[in-house]
Enzyme design. Sequence first.
Site, PDB file in Angstrom:
ATOM      1  N   ASN A   8       0.878  -1.170   0.000  1.00  0.00           N
ATOM      2  CA  ASN A   8       0.000   0.000   0.000  1.00  0.00           C
ATOM      3  C   ASN A   8       0.917   1.222   0.000  1.00  0.00           C
ATOM      4  OD1 ASN A   8      -1.742   2.096   0.482  1.00  0.00           O
ATOM      5  ND2 ASN A   8      -2.329   1.451   2.549  1.00  0.00           N
ATOM      6  N   LYS A  10       0.225   4.238  -0.189  1.00  0.00           N
ATOM      7  CA  LYS A  10      -0.378   5.439   0.415  1.00  0.00           C
ATOM      8  C   LYS A  10      -0.104   6.644  -0.503  1.00  0.00           C
ATOM      9  CE  LYS A  10      -0.091   3.223   4.854  1.00  0.00           C
ATOM     10  NZ  LYS A  10      -0.075   3.335   6.304  1.00  0.00           N
ATOM     11  N   HIS A  92      -9.496   1.283   4.946  1.00  0.00           N
ATOM     12  CA  HIS A  92      -8.220   1.468   5.643  1.00  0.00           C
ATOM     13  C   HIS A  92      -8.432   2.412   6.820  1.00  0.00           C
ATOM     14  CE1 HIS A  92      -4.108   2.627   6.528  1.00  0.00           C
ATOM     15  NE2 HIS A  92      -3.736   1.528   5.899  1.00  0.00           N
ATOM     16  N   GLU A  94      -6.834   4.802   7.901  1.00  0.00           N
ATOM     17  CA  GLU A  94      -6.623   6.232   7.589  1.00  0.00           C
ATOM     18  C   GLU A  94      -7.868   6.821   6.923  1.00  0.00           C
ATOM     19  OE1 GLU A  94      -2.890   5.624   5.559  1.00  0.00           O
ATOM     20  OE2 GLU A  94      -1.995   5.051   7.476  1.00  0.00           O
ATOM     21  N   GLU A 164      -5.238  -4.695  10.638  1.00  0.00           N
ATOM     22  CA  GLU A 164      -4.216  -3.675  10.828  1.00  0.00           C
ATOM     23  C   GLU A 164      -4.491  -2.927  12.135  1.00  0.00           C
ATOM     24  OE1 GLU A 164      -2.326  -2.600   6.729  1.00  0.00           O
ATOM     25  OE2 GLU A 164      -3.872  -1.141   7.236  1.00  0.00           O
ATOM     26  N   GLY A 170       2.741   2.467  10.766  1.00  0.00           N
ATOM     27  CA  GLY A 170       3.711   3.547  10.581  1.00  0.00           C
ATOM     28  C   GLY A 170       4.413   3.959  11.861  1.00  0.00           C
ATOM     29  N   SER A 210       3.676  -1.963  10.333  1.00  0.00           N
ATOM     30  CA  SER A 210       5.117  -2.024  10.567  1.00  0.00           C
ATOM     31  C   SER A 210       5.732  -3.391  10.240  1.00  0.00           C
ATOM     32  CB  SER A 210       5.443  -1.613  12.003  1.00  0.00           C
ATOM     33  OG  SER A 210       5.058  -0.259  12.224  1.00  0.00           O
TER      34      SER A 210
HETATM   35  P1  13P Z   1       3.206   0.503   7.634  1.00  0.00           P
HETATM   36  O1  13P Z   1       3.697  -0.810   7.052  1.00  0.00           O
HETATM   37  O2  13P Z   1       3.935   1.683   7.094  1.00  0.00           O
HETATM   38  O3  13P Z   1       3.120   0.459   9.132  1.00  0.00           O
HETATM   39  O4  13P Z   1       1.688   0.682   7.107  1.00  0.00           O
HETATM   40  C1  13P Z   1       0.795  -0.351   7.242  1.00  0.00           C
HETATM   41  C2  13P Z   1      -0.431  -0.032   6.480  1.00  0.00           C
HETATM   42  O5  13P Z   1      -1.202   0.846   6.853  1.00  0.00           O
HETATM   43  C3  13P Z   1      -0.687  -0.760   5.232  1.00  0.00           C
HETATM   44  O6  13P Z   1      -1.971  -0.527   4.752  1.00  0.00           O
END
Ligand code: 13P
Length: 248
Positions: A8, A10, A92, A94, A164, A170, A210
Amino acid sequence: MRKLVVGNWKMHGGLAVNGALLGALRAAGHAPCPMAVCVPFPYLAQARAALEDSTVAWGAQDVSEHASGAYTGEVSVAMLADFACRYVIVGHSERRALFGDSDERVAAKVKAALAGGLKPILCVGETLDEREQGVTEAVVERQLAAVCRLAGADALAACVIAYEPVWAIGTGRTATPEQAQAVHAFLRGRIAQWCGADRAVATTILYGGSVKPQNAADLFGQADIDGGLIGGASLVAEDFLAIVAAAV
Ligand code: 13P
């Protein structure tokens, strides 16, 4: 149960840097396990051109629940299908936290994606507060149940699920393999209850938060963890490919 690793990206990337990353994924040749990248909308054409006839699939990070109309800034399922997307991330954390995606809207997006022939990657997960209050299972159950209730058990069974934990995204703070496995087993149990045992066994449940080359094998070694949804580490070809290799 099927293995899968999805990047992903982002809101990262640019034409030049994407070209190098996509080229490196393509050049990796036959993937040890299925992999895909979910790129920002403007780069879908670039991903398609770079990955067509390769073993790497591509997709988007969100989609509108509406088919078409006066929805400025939105992108429909048919538009994603025009670029031969296989996957679309839906719900997601976010999107849920920053852009108001409710359980109901997420369910509508799942329904729309499936009707248009795309595979939704349905994200669920608890915040740190919720984990500390001991309501992790209640939260992920609510998120899963909304899709079952509003889109139907068949729709839920057709999704890839991604667990997640919000506190692990992150932050460099990964769930331990045992913590992740416990939630994955719970999710698979609920899918078995609502959709049938056979379909629960066949459902791909990814872990995200992560994931790095250093911790991927331990996470993916758990019985109910079928691969990963990878944020930061998916932006570095070498790291992403190392994580894919750990999913075999
Ligand atoms: P990270 O791997 O950067 O922690 O992000 C995970 C994520 O949100 C994947 O959709």
